[in-house]
Write a protein that holds these residues in place. Sequence first.
Motif, PDB file in Angstrom:
ATOM      1  N   ASP A  12     -14.889  50.597 -37.361  1.00  0.00           N
ATOM      2  CA  ASP A  12     -13.781  50.704 -36.799  1.00  0.00           C
ATOM      3  C   ASP A  12     -14.292  51.313 -35.308  1.00  0.00           C
ATOM      4  OD1 ASP A  12     -11.920  49.888 -38.481  1.00  0.00           O
ATOM      5  OD2 ASP A  12     -11.489  52.166 -39.276  1.00  0.00           O
ATOM      6  N   ARG A  13     -15.488  52.021 -35.442  1.00  0.00           N
ATOM      7  CA  ARG A  13     -16.023  52.680 -34.303  1.00  0.00           C
ATOM      8  C   ARG A  13     -16.533  51.503 -33.348  1.00  0.00           C
ATOM      9  NH1 ARG A  13     -21.313  56.110 -33.603  1.00  0.00           N
ATOM     10  NH2 ARG A  13     -21.027  56.891 -31.553  1.00  0.00           N
ATOM     11  N   ILE A  14     -17.275  50.691 -33.952  1.00  0.00           N
ATOM     12  CA  ILE A  14     -18.106  49.540 -33.282  1.00  0.00           C
ATOM     13  C   ILE A  14     -16.807  48.765 -32.479  1.00  0.00           C
ATOM     14  CG2 ILE A  14     -19.561  47.433 -33.416  1.00  0.00           C
ATOM     15  CD1 ILE A  14     -20.723  48.822 -35.964  1.00  0.00           C
ATOM     16  N   VAL A  15     -15.947  48.305 -33.232  1.00  0.00           N
ATOM     17  CA  VAL A  15     -14.662  47.675 -32.824  1.00  0.00           C
ATOM     18  C   VAL A  15     -14.056  48.043 -31.582  1.00  0.00           C
ATOM     19  CG1 VAL A  15     -12.414  46.571 -33.455  1.00  0.00           C
ATOM     20  CG2 VAL A  15     -14.320  46.396 -34.909  1.00  0.00           C
ATOM     21  N   ALA A  16     -13.743  49.579 -31.611  1.00  0.00           N
ATOM     22  CA  ALA A  16     -13.223  50.398 -30.677  1.00  0.00           C
ATOM     23  C   ALA A  16     -14.108  50.384 -29.233  1.00  0.00           C
ATOM     24  CB  ALA A  16     -13.041  51.885 -31.264  1.00  0.00           C
ATOM     25  N   ALA A  17     -15.354  50.649 -29.625  1.00  0.00           N
ATOM     26  CA  ALA A  17     -16.460  50.262 -28.299  1.00  0.00           C
ATOM     27  C   ALA A  17     -16.379  48.987 -27.971  1.00  0.00           C
ATOM     28  CB  ALA A  17     -17.799  50.902 -28.805  1.00  0.00           C
ATOM     29  N   ALA A  18     -16.405  47.875 -28.440  1.00  0.00           N
ATOM     30  CA  ALA A  18     -16.467  46.555 -28.285  1.00  0.00           C
ATOM     31  C   ALA A  18     -15.214  46.109 -27.396  1.00  0.00           C
ATOM     32  CB  ALA A  18     -16.594  45.535 -29.299  1.00  0.00           C
ATOM     33  N   LEU A  19     -14.032  46.898 -28.031  1.00  0.00           N
ATOM     34  CA  LEU A  19     -12.620  46.654 -27.239  1.00  0.00           C
ATOM     35  C   LEU A  19     -12.479  47.087 -25.998  1.00  0.00           C
ATOM     36  CD1 LEU A  19      -9.962  45.403 -27.133  1.00  0.00           C
ATOM     37  CD2 LEU A  19      -9.324  47.401 -28.628  1.00  0.00           C
ATOM     38  N   THR A  20     -13.292  48.303 -25.730  1.00  0.00           N
ATOM     39  CA  THR A  20     -13.197  48.893 -24.437  1.00  0.00           C
ATOM     40  C   THR A  20     -14.265  48.266 -23.378  1.00  0.00           C
ATOM     41  OG1 THR A  20     -13.015  51.135 -25.585  1.00  0.00           O
ATOM     42  CG2 THR A  20     -14.054  51.038 -23.244  1.00  0.00           C
ATOM     43  N   LEU A  21     -15.258  47.510 -23.864  1.00  0.00           N
ATOM     44  CA  LEU A  21     -15.999  46.641 -23.045  1.00  0.00           C
ATOM     45  C   LEU A  21     -15.079  45.527 -22.693  1.00  0.00           C
ATOM     46  CD1 LEU A  21     -19.504  46.657 -24.539  1.00  0.00           C
ATOM     47  CD2 LEU A  21     -18.766  47.519 -22.214  1.00  0.00           C
ATOM     48  N   VAL A  22     -14.586  44.909 -23.550  1.00  0.00           N
ATOM     49  CA  VAL A  22     -13.775  43.699 -23.266  1.00  0.00           C
ATOM     50  C   VAL A  22     -12.729  44.084 -22.441  1.00  0.00           C
ATOM     51  CG1 VAL A  22     -12.177  41.988 -24.268  1.00  0.00           C
ATOM     52  CG2 VAL A  22     -14.406  42.441 -25.469  1.00  0.00           C
ATOM     53  N   ASP A  23     -12.050  45.153 -22.536  1.00  0.00           N
ATOM     54  CA  ASP A  23     -10.880  45.430 -21.635  1.00  0.00           C
ATOM     55  C   ASP A  23     -11.474  45.598 -20.384  1.00  0.00           C
ATOM     56  OD1 ASP A  23      -8.810  45.449 -23.620  1.00  0.00           O
ATOM     57  OD2 ASP A  23      -8.905  47.442 -23.941  1.00  0.00           O
ATOM     58  N   ASP A  24     -12.660  46.473 -20.119  1.00  0.00           N
ATOM     59  CA  ASP A  24     -12.991  46.894 -18.735  1.00  0.00           C
ATOM     60  C   ASP A  24     -13.852  45.710 -18.130  1.00  0.00           C
ATOM     61  OD1 ASP A  24     -12.155  49.190 -19.300  1.00  0.00           O
ATOM     62  OD2 ASP A  24     -14.240  50.176 -19.902  1.00  0.00           O
ATOM     63  N   GLU A  25     -14.306  44.807 -18.860  1.00  0.00           N
ATOM     64  CA  GLU A  25     -15.076  43.664 -18.201  1.00  0.00           C
ATOM     65  C   GLU A  25     -15.119  42.302 -18.744  1.00  0.00           C
ATOM     66  OE1 GLU A  25     -19.485  45.237 -17.761  1.00  0.00           O
ATOM     67  OE2 GLU A  25     -18.673  47.288 -18.112  1.00  0.00           O
ATOM     68  N   GLY A  26     -14.479  42.045 -20.016  1.00  0.00           N
ATOM     69  CA  GLY A  26     -14.452  40.958 -20.449  1.00  0.00           C
ATOM     70  C   GLY A  26     -15.159  40.663 -21.749  1.00  0.00           C
ATOM     71  N   LEU A  27     -14.934  39.428 -22.172  1.00  0.00           N
ATOM     72  CA  LEU A  27     -15.584  39.144 -23.547  1.00  0.00           C
ATOM     73  C   LEU A  27     -17.063  39.178 -23.453  1.00  0.00           C
ATOM     74  CD1 LEU A  27     -13.162  36.759 -24.797  1.00  0.00           C
ATOM     75  CD2 LEU A  27     -13.765  38.446 -25.985  1.00  0.00           C
ATOM     76  N   ASP A  28     -17.520  38.594 -22.087  1.00  0.00           N
ATOM     77  CA  ASP A  28     -19.269  38.242 -22.010  1.00  0.00           C
ATOM     78  C   ASP A  28     -19.724  39.616 -21.770  1.00  0.00           C
ATOM     79  OD1 ASP A  28     -18.647  35.597 -22.030  1.00  0.00           O
ATOM     80  OD2 ASP A  28     -18.667  35.329 -19.885  1.00  0.00           O
ATOM     81  N   ALA A  29     -19.098  40.710 -21.681  1.00  0.00           N
ATOM     82  CA  ALA A  29     -19.844  41.996 -21.647  1.00  0.00           C
ATOM     83  C   ALA A  29     -20.308  42.538 -23.054  1.00  0.00           C
ATOM     84  CB  ALA A  29     -18.807  43.009 -21.078  1.00  0.00           C
ATOM     85  N   VAL A  30     -19.840  41.711 -23.964  1.00  0.00           N
ATOM     86  CA  VAL A  30     -20.086  42.405 -25.311  1.00  0.00           C
ATOM     87  C   VAL A  30     -21.512  41.875 -25.717  1.00  0.00           C
ATOM     88  CG1 VAL A  30     -19.510  42.319 -27.718  1.00  0.00           C
ATOM     89  CG2 VAL A  30     -17.786  42.546 -26.006  1.00  0.00           C
ATOM     90  N   SER A  31     -22.456  42.620 -25.979  1.00  0.00           N
ATOM     91  CA  SER A  31     -23.813  42.450 -26.441  1.00  0.00           C
ATOM     92  C   SER A  31     -24.396  43.564 -27.432  1.00  0.00           C
ATOM     93  CB  SER A  31     -24.831  42.066 -25.479  1.00  0.00           C
ATOM     94  OG  SER A  31     -25.144  43.231 -24.801  1.00  0.00           O
ATOM     95  N   THR A  32     -25.203  43.115 -28.238  1.00  0.00           N
ATOM     96  CA  THR A  32     -25.943  44.146 -29.209  1.00  0.00           C
ATOM     97  C   THR A  32     -26.290  45.132 -28.415  1.00  0.00           C
ATOM     98  OG1 THR A  32     -26.353  42.369 -30.730  1.00  0.00           O
ATOM     99  CG2 THR A  32     -27.307  44.379 -30.987  1.00  0.00           C
ATOM    100  N   ARG A  33     -27.144  44.870 -27.400  1.00  0.00           N
ATOM    101  CA  ARG A  33     -27.926  45.753 -26.454  1.00  0.00           C
ATOM    102  C   ARG A  33     -26.897  46.794 -25.723  1.00  0.00           C
ATOM    103  NH1 ARG A  33     -32.019  43.828 -22.103  1.00  0.00           N
ATOM    104  NH2 ARG A  33     -33.022  43.054 -24.004  1.00  0.00           N
ATOM    105  N   ALA A  37     -26.215  50.878 -26.838  1.00  0.00           N
ATOM    106  CA  ALA A  37     -26.285  52.057 -25.795  1.00  0.00           C
ATOM    107  C   ALA A  37     -25.080  52.770 -25.731  1.00  0.00           C
ATOM    108  CB  ALA A  37     -26.527  51.180 -24.299  1.00  0.00           C
ATOM    109  N   GLU A  38     -23.764  51.960 -25.854  1.00  0.00           N
ATOM    110  CA  GLU A  38     -22.565  52.907 -25.698  1.00  0.00           C
ATOM    111  C   GLU A  38     -22.496  53.733 -26.773  1.00  0.00           C
ATOM    112  OE1 GLU A  38     -20.373  52.662 -23.302  1.00  0.00           O
ATOM    113  OE2 GLU A  38     -21.314  51.260 -22.087  1.00  0.00           O
ATOM    114  N   LEU A  39     -22.854  53.392 -28.028  1.00  0.00           N
ATOM    115  CA  LEU A  39     -22.642  54.055 -29.100  1.00  0.00           C
ATOM    116  C   LEU A  39     -23.814  54.953 -29.566  1.00  0.00           C
ATOM    117  CD1 LEU A  39     -21.331  51.169 -31.561  1.00  0.00           C
ATOM    118  CD2 LEU A  39     -19.998  53.113 -30.675  1.00  0.00           C
TER     119      LEU A  39
END
Length: 219
Positions: A12-33, A37-39
């Motif tokens: 849940d914590r990973i998904v929430a952080a990834a969704l914030t990235l997607v909302d802010d910058e789009g799907l391409d912003a999601v990466s392991t690195r 860093a965010e988490l």
Amino acid sequence: MGRPRQPLLSRDRIVAAALTLVDDEGLDAVSTRRLAAELGVSGPALYNHFATKDELIDAVVDSVLGEVDVAVFADPAITADGAWQAPLRTWARSYRAALAAHPNVVPALAQGPGRRPNALRMADAVFGALVDAGWPRAQATRVGVLMRYFVTGSALGSFAGGFPDDAKLYAGAYPHLDQAHLLADAQREINEAAFETGLTALLDGLALKYATFDRKPVG
């Protein structure tokens, strides 16, 4: 044992952080690195929860679909003649609201529900309600697909917001667009009104189609 400095990592914590990235910058912003860093964790720690980026994106999209109201289809009264229209309208509005809040996930919906639990639950609820209301199965499938096309298309962007506010751009060459420079300022109102106009037109047209079916009495 002392408490960990960082909150324990969870799906849940990973998904929430990834969704914030997607909302802010789009799907391409999601990466392991980037997520690591965010988490505040190491990259490999993420793989304990998601084996691939595609699996993570599926979870992000499904979390958004979990915001959609499908409980409206649980009312047994939906089997009454024509009663399917009201819950279909409520569901469509809820679906659009969820996507409008997270428009960057819309492209990831193009491939269908896949194995996403909330997506499959929504498809099951819509299809089941239509069949219970008397729609033939093939027609119920088409209605569900049609509504999905309409809702996701409405959430892709703002048509009104795409008109520059430069009145000189339209003068002379585009005489019927003499008020187009005002559209961007009213884009939310225009978008919502256009959605409601289209939704009503769709439901009215479907009601005409529904009236042509030879339905067996329920019960």
